[in-house]
Design a protein around this motif. Structure first.
Motif, mmCIF file in Angstrom:
data_model
loop_
_atom_site.group_PDB
_atom_site.id
_atom_site.type_symbol
_atom_site.label_atom_id
_atom_site.label_comp_id
_atom_site.label_asym_id
_atom_site.label_seq_id
_atom_site.Cartn_x
_atom_site.Cartn_y
_atom_site.Cartn_z
ATOM 1 N N ASP A 22 43.865 47.876 42.579
ATOM 2 C CA ASP A 22 43.690 46.844 42.396
ATOM 3 C C ASP A 22 44.705 47.237 41.455
ATOM 4 O OD1 ASP A 22 43.448 44.435 41.233
ATOM 5 O OD2 ASP A 22 41.408 43.976 40.970
ATOM 6 N N VAL A 23 45.663 45.528 42.010
ATOM 7 C CA VAL A 23 47.380 45.863 41.101
ATOM 8 C C VAL A 23 46.936 45.434 39.851
ATOM 9 C CG1 VAL A 23 49.454 44.925 41.138
ATOM 10 C CG2 VAL A 23 48.100 45.921 43.338
ATOM 11 N N LYS A 28 46.757 45.114 33.895
ATOM 12 C CA LYS A 28 45.345 45.125 32.638
ATOM 13 C C LYS A 28 45.568 46.012 31.752
ATOM 14 C CE LYS A 28 42.829 41.515 34.199
ATOM 15 N NZ LYS A 28 41.729 40.901 34.365
ATOM 16 N N THR A 29 45.879 47.281 32.881
ATOM 17 C CA THR A 29 46.159 48.777 31.883
ATOM 18 C C THR A 29 47.139 49.615 31.077
ATOM 19 O OG1 THR A 29 44.026 49.569 33.276
ATOM 20 C CG2 THR A 29 45.592 51.263 32.051
ATOM 21 N N LEU A 30 48.060 48.450 32.097
ATOM 22 C CA LEU A 30 49.348 49.067 31.512
ATOM 23 C C LEU A 30 50.230 47.912 30.723
ATOM 24 C CD1 LEU A 30 51.285 50.232 34.882
ATOM 25 C CD2 LEU A 30 50.629 51.587 32.738
ATOM 26 N N LEU A 49 57.681 46.842 33.039
ATOM 27 C CA LEU A 49 58.465 47.376 34.163
ATOM 28 C C LEU A 49 57.137 48.237 35.037
ATOM 29 C CD1 LEU A 49 61.822 46.332 34.780
ATOM 30 C CD2 LEU A 49 59.884 44.824 35.093
ATOM 31 N N PHE A 50 56.691 48.708 36.304
ATOM 32 C CA PHE A 50 56.113 49.526 36.273
ATOM 33 C C PHE A 50 56.121 49.718 38.250
ATOM 34 C CE2 PHE A 50 53.238 46.108 36.380
ATOM 35 C CZ PHE A 50 52.094 46.361 37.391
ATOM 36 N N ARG A 51 55.799 51.332 38.313
ATOM 37 C CA ARG A 51 55.482 51.528 39.782
ATOM 38 C C ARG A 51 55.221 52.820 40.142
ATOM 39 N NH1 ARG A 51 59.977 54.650 42.682
ATOM 40 N NH2 ARG A 51 61.393 55.208 41.342
ATOM 41 N N ARG A 165 45.387 44.175 51.609
ATOM 42 C CA ARG A 165 44.405 43.271 50.716
ATOM 43 C C ARG A 165 43.113 43.930 50.730
ATOM 44 N NH1 ARG A 165 42.996 36.972 50.340
ATOM 45 N NH2 ARG A 165 42.434 36.666 49.030
ATOM 46 N N VAL A 166 43.438 44.325 49.252
ATOM 47 C CA VAL A 166 41.732 44.969 49.069
ATOM 48 C C VAL A 166 40.762 44.085 47.748
ATOM 49 C CG1 VAL A 166 40.120 47.003 48.516
ATOM 50 C CG2 VAL A 166 42.284 47.566 49.590
#
Length: 735
Positions: A22-23, A28-30, A49-51, A165-166
């Motif tokens: 879940d993106v 929220k975690t980051l 920014l993250f990937r 999509r999940v």
């Protein structure tokens, strides 16, 4: 200070798997890495920014505008390493050549014939189109120049960009699922990528990692329904509130609750503040919604459930109404789908949304279901075209057709009694299905609830269960048989009334020959044989009704043929007397050879409705069957034909009595259980037929008399003649 953090994720950690699935959860975690601040755009203020990087192990690259707080990550989340990007960014001076790599999804909005721009932005709306080849290269060159880069050489390689999509309630089948991450980077300036010298982060989407090729996804077992999150959240918040009141609440406990629910600890702080404001009870904030007024509901009902038409009418009348989408959402909340269908199509449409339960099947002969079905086929009955009717009796436990009766006209209590006799009897003709049922479910048909049928079933000890009208779900077994015979038998017969037609409703083959009634009966009986011995309903788990019937160990209550014949006959009220002409009933005499020597005795008369040619007589004291009697001096077929012709002539002359004449014209036929020619039931005595013929033809014996044709003889001299009143009196006084 701009920093880059490399996190080698632990694929066995539950929080890691949830974030990769879940993106929003990963975001929220980051966001925990950023310090608390009151900015309206917290992500832009944190420069986050993250990937994810593809490879043998899942890796996460996180760029922030400050030193991240790695202690805010969940326990055992992964191995971290942070480097300062300030020297690298300072070395990017104008004119310097760098080599970089970027993964992007080039798209463009193309409008076909839409020359009008947006009223605010001025842009023309169009369809989003993906670019490839030279168009994709040109797209990036334009974007690079817009952010201060002058591409010297550009090379591109097409790569898949999945759109998966999940939902949050289902865990991923793989610890590294393919995800498409689309961060909102519009609120902060672009930052160059550390390993590729630059990163376009304002309009581009990050490349998601591909699944690990050497791992085989395993299918998880079906999950149970997700628990009520509001109830769990209220219990957790109440626990935190209790700890806070006892001065035992720590930040670690709050972070633990946040990890359990997959939210930020600051969200848990807001939950706790909500509980403080409501005396320790967490009450989730509910979104205010528009509610329809009674006047609006009346308008929707007046427009047959058309919410759009009702909204337009209310707006034209000056009533305050919200926007049309809001009005539709309020309508869906106020009216159930069944109620909306009922407003549009009536009660029949509403019933399609009702929920019907399923009864236990119990054992054979525990309960039967019965109903009439009109055949969707036209057949020939003595030169006339008619649609037959079938009365079925179905055993609920085995779905077996125990008995039936077929009539060329709409069935009456006579057909019901014949079908009961056919269903209860067990012999070579009727097969192994039969016996006396404990319960019989019927609809509100008067022929099922008449006194004769109730008396017959009461004598057998069967309880009649009257179902409400228009409730086919109350007798699903017989309704299934009715639907099956229409689709699997009637649809293939000539004269099928629901066959496709030409324009104007004209039949494809108007000269198609129709079946005779006896051939129709033969085909129906053959279909019933296949249903009982070859059909495998889903409810019987692959067994046929015959197999289910034979496997049922329940005992079968039977009755003799003579007793059943007695119970299924209608009884005349008072006893009748045997006279010299037989038994007089309904102005007709019934005679039998066993009546000799019994003149003056009383008998009870029983008969099958509409079968006036034969009656059964019983001893009124003991109920013993004495024998049957037939109608004396029955009308001949020629007299019956003449009678029908006279009725037709009378109908033409006396139009005021057309309804009565039509009733006399119709002929009733006896119900049958095997192929046989139809038997008419309108027989009558010869004298009555001749008298009726004379009345219909206007025959008057006095008018037909011819007194001058044969002279009467002279009266005898010894007779005293009557005095003629017109003879004048004598005038002579001597006389």
């Amino acid at each position: 200070m701009t920093s880059l953090t490399r996190i080698a994720l632990n694929p066995h950690n539950r929080a890691v798997r949830a974030d990769l699935a879940d993106v929003d959860s990963l975001h929220k975690t980051l966001m925990r890495l950023a310090p608390d601040h009151n900015s309206p755009t917290p992500r832009a203020a944190a420069g986050l920014l993250f990937r994810t990087e593809s490879g043998p192990d899942p890796t996460l690259l996180v760029q922030t505008a400050h030193v991240p707080d790695l202690t805010a990550l969940p326990a055992d989340y992964g191995t971290t390493r942070t480097v300062d990007l300030t020297p690298l960014l300072n070395s990017l001076t104008p004119g310097r050549t760098v080599r970089y790599r970027i993964t992007a999804a080039p798209t463009v909005a193309r409008s076909a014939g839409n020359l009008n721009g947006h009223p605010v932005t001025g842009k023309r709306r169009g369809k989003i189109t993906h670019l490839t080849g030279d168009e994709a290269t040109t797209w990036w060159q334009t974007r690079a120049q817009a952010v201060g880069l002058q591409p010297a050489t550009v090379s591109g390689l097409p790569r898949p960009f999945p759109r998966t999509r999940v939902t949050r309630t289902s865990p991923p089948l793989h610890p590294h699922p393919v995800r498409r991450h689309r961060p909102h980077h519009r609120h902060h300036p672009p930052h160059p990528r550390p390993d590729n010298r630059h990163r376009q982060s304002q309009k581009l989407r990050s490349r998601p990692p591909l699944p690990r090729p050497h791992l085989t996804p395993k299918r998880n077992p079906p999950m149970s329904p997700a628990p009520d999150q509001n109830s769990l959240r209220a219990a957790a918040v109440h626990r935190l509130y209790t700890l806070e009141q006892s001065h035992q609440l720590t930040r670690t406990r709050i972070i633990g609750v946040a990890d359990a629910f997959g939210v930020d600890p600051r969200t848990v702080d807001r939950w706790l503040a909500n509980a403080r404001a409501n005396n320790g009870t967490y009450q989730p904030p509910r979104r205010t919604s528009f509610t329809l007024t009674p006047h609006m509901l009346d308008a929707i009902a007046r427009w047959r459930g058309n919410a759009t038409a009702a909204w337009k009418e209310l707006r034209e009348d000056g009533h305050p109404v919200p926007s049309l989408p809001t009005f539709h959402r309020a309508t869906n909340r106020a009216l159930t789908p069944g109620m909306r269908a009922g407003l549009h199509g009536g009660e029949k449409a509403r019933r399609r949304f009702d929920v019907a339960g399923e009864r236990d099947r119990h054992h054979r002969n525990y309960a039967w279901e019965t109903d009439h079905v009109e055949a969707s086929v036209k057949v020939r009955v003595e030169g006339h075209t008619r649609k037959p009717w079938i009365t079925f009796f179905i055993d609920c436990a085995t779905s077996a057709i125990c008995g039936l009766a077929i009539t060329p006209q709409r069935p009456s209590r006579e057909a019901v009694l014949v079908a009961i006799r056919d269903a209860v009897l067990i012999d070579e003709h009727h097969g192994p299905f039969g016996g006396i049922p404990t319960y019989l479910r019927v609809d509100g048909g008067k022929e099922f609830l008449c006194a004769t049928v109730k008396e017959a079933l009461g004598a057998l000890g069967t309880t009649i269960i009257e179902l409400p009208p228009f409730t086919p779900e109350g007798k699903p077994n017989v309704e299934a048989v009715n639907g099956a015979i229409k689709k699997t038998l009637f649809a293939g017969m000539p004269g099928y009334t629901h066959a496709p037609t030409l324009r104007g409703g004209k039949p494809v083959d108007p000269d198609q020959p129709l079946l005779l009634f006896e051939e129709f009966v033969r085909l129906v009986l053959a279909w019933v044989q296949r249903w009982n011995h070859e059909n495998t309903p889903k409810s019987l788990n692959g067994h046929t009704p015959r197999e289910a019937w034979d496997a049922d160990p329940a005992l079968i209550d039977t009755i003799t043929t003579e007793a059943l014949h007695t119970y299924t006959l209608e009884r005349h009220g008072r006893p009748l007397t045997i006279n010299n002409g037989g038994v007089r009933w309904r102005k007709r005499n019934y005679i039998a050879d066993w009546m000799h020597g019994r003149v003056g005795e009383k008998v009870h008369l029983r008969y099958l409705p509409h079968h006036d040619h034969r009656v059964e007589l019983y001893d009124p004291q003991t109920g013993r069957h004495l024998g049957h009697a037939v109608m004396a001096q029955q009308a001949t077929p020629q007299q019956g034909l003449s009678l029908k012709r006279a009725r037709a002539r009378e109908a033409d002359r006396l139009r005021t009595k057309l309804q009565k004449a039509e009733k006399n014209r119709n002929i009733r036929y006896a119900a049958v259980t095997r192929p046989a020619p139809p038997i008419p039931l309108d027989t009558m005595p010869e004298e009555e037929a001749l008298e009726h013929l004379r009345n219909l033809d206007g025959f008057d014996p006095a008018a037909e008399a011819l007194p001058d044709l044969i002279q009467l003889p002279e009266p005898d001299a010894g007779l005293t003649l009557p005095i003629n009143p017109h003879t004048p009196l004598p005038t002579d006084p001597k006389d």
